[in-house]
Design an enzyme around this catalytic site. Structure first.
Site, PDB file in Angstrom:
ATOM      1  CG  ASP A  13      50.386  37.093  48.282  1.00  0.00           C
ATOM      2  OD1 ASP A  13      49.628  36.394  47.606  1.00  0.00           O
ATOM      3  OD2 ASP A  13      51.600  37.186  48.060  1.00  0.00           O
ATOM      4  CG  ASN A  26      45.747  38.813  40.154  1.00  0.00           C
ATOM      5  OD1 ASN A  26      45.208  39.431  41.074  1.00  0.00           O
ATOM      6  ND2 ASN A  26      46.968  38.296  40.276  1.00  0.00           N
TER       7      ASN A  26
END
Length: 224
Positions: free
Chosen positions: A2, A50
């Site tokens: 991330d 996503n």
């Protein structure tokens, strides 16, 4: 992995710039993990959630997946790396599917290092798919053991993770390896993924080795 977007934003660059830097971190960490003696590494590269990102960003992530496999497959094969893709095939283009199938097939006999890429992956989705596989195989759900069920997961012949590392300061599991990480140790670091390197990996491993993993057994029980 991330923090790519925030890394790029801090440099006044588009998110795609951060994702590309993130791929370079992938290359470094795969090499570092193998060199320091790890045998299994799983990278969460694209989640089922996503897809809700802007279309241009999703397209860029898919392009990076193609680029990584095409550029690195021959080297990974030579270095004894076995590639496994975790996740659903639903929604992926035919060219991506052909490419990941090729990567899996051409490295299937390698045994030196397991590189698992969680791509189009979600933990809840994986569990649902495992239930459907078990039902389709005629399993008696009422009598199934945890070991039986695990054979229908994407990680069927892989060990459960000992350590899960999340970068960029976020402190949540985000639908990742929900079944497999039941007794994993977690390390959360503020380092953004493009800046995560060998030193950060070793620091996380040192923190892990300093913990007492009891797997639900109390210290009193161990003494007894």
């Amino acid at each position: 992995m991330d923090g790519n977007g925030r890394w790029a934003k801090a440099r006044h660059r588009p998110r795609g710039f951060g994702h590309r830097a993130g791929v370079e971190s992938v290359r470094r960490i795969v090499e570092d993990a193998s060199e320091i003696g790890l045998k299994c590494l799983t990278l969460y590269s694209f989640s089922t959630e996503n897809w809700s990102r802007p279309r241009a960003e999703v397209a860029a992530l898919m392009a990076l997946m193609r680029e990584y496999i095409e550029a690195d497959l021959e080297r990974l094969k030579r270095e004894g790396v076995r590639i496994r893709i975790l996740g659903t095939r639903k929604g992926l283009s035919n060219d991506i599917l052909k490419l990941v199938d090729r990567a899996v097939a051409e490295t299937n006999e390698n045994t030196d290092f397991n590189l698992n890429i969680a791509f189009n992956y979600g933990g809840r989705d994986e569990i649902l798919r495992a239930v459907r596989r078990a039902a389709a195989a005629g399993e008696d759900i009422q009598s199934m053991t945890e070991q039986d069920f695990a054979t229908y997961l994407d990680t069927a012949d892989l060990p459960d993770p000992d350590l899960v590392i999340r970068t960029s300061g976020e402190k949540r599991i985000s639908n990742y390896l929900l079944w497999q990480a039941a007794y994993a140790e977690f390390v959360f670091t503020d380092v953004l993924w493009p800046d995560f390197g060998r030193a950060e990996l070793i620091a996380a491993l040192k923190e892990y080795t300093g913990r007492n993993r009891r797997f639900g057994v109390s210290e009193e029980s161990e003494v007894a």
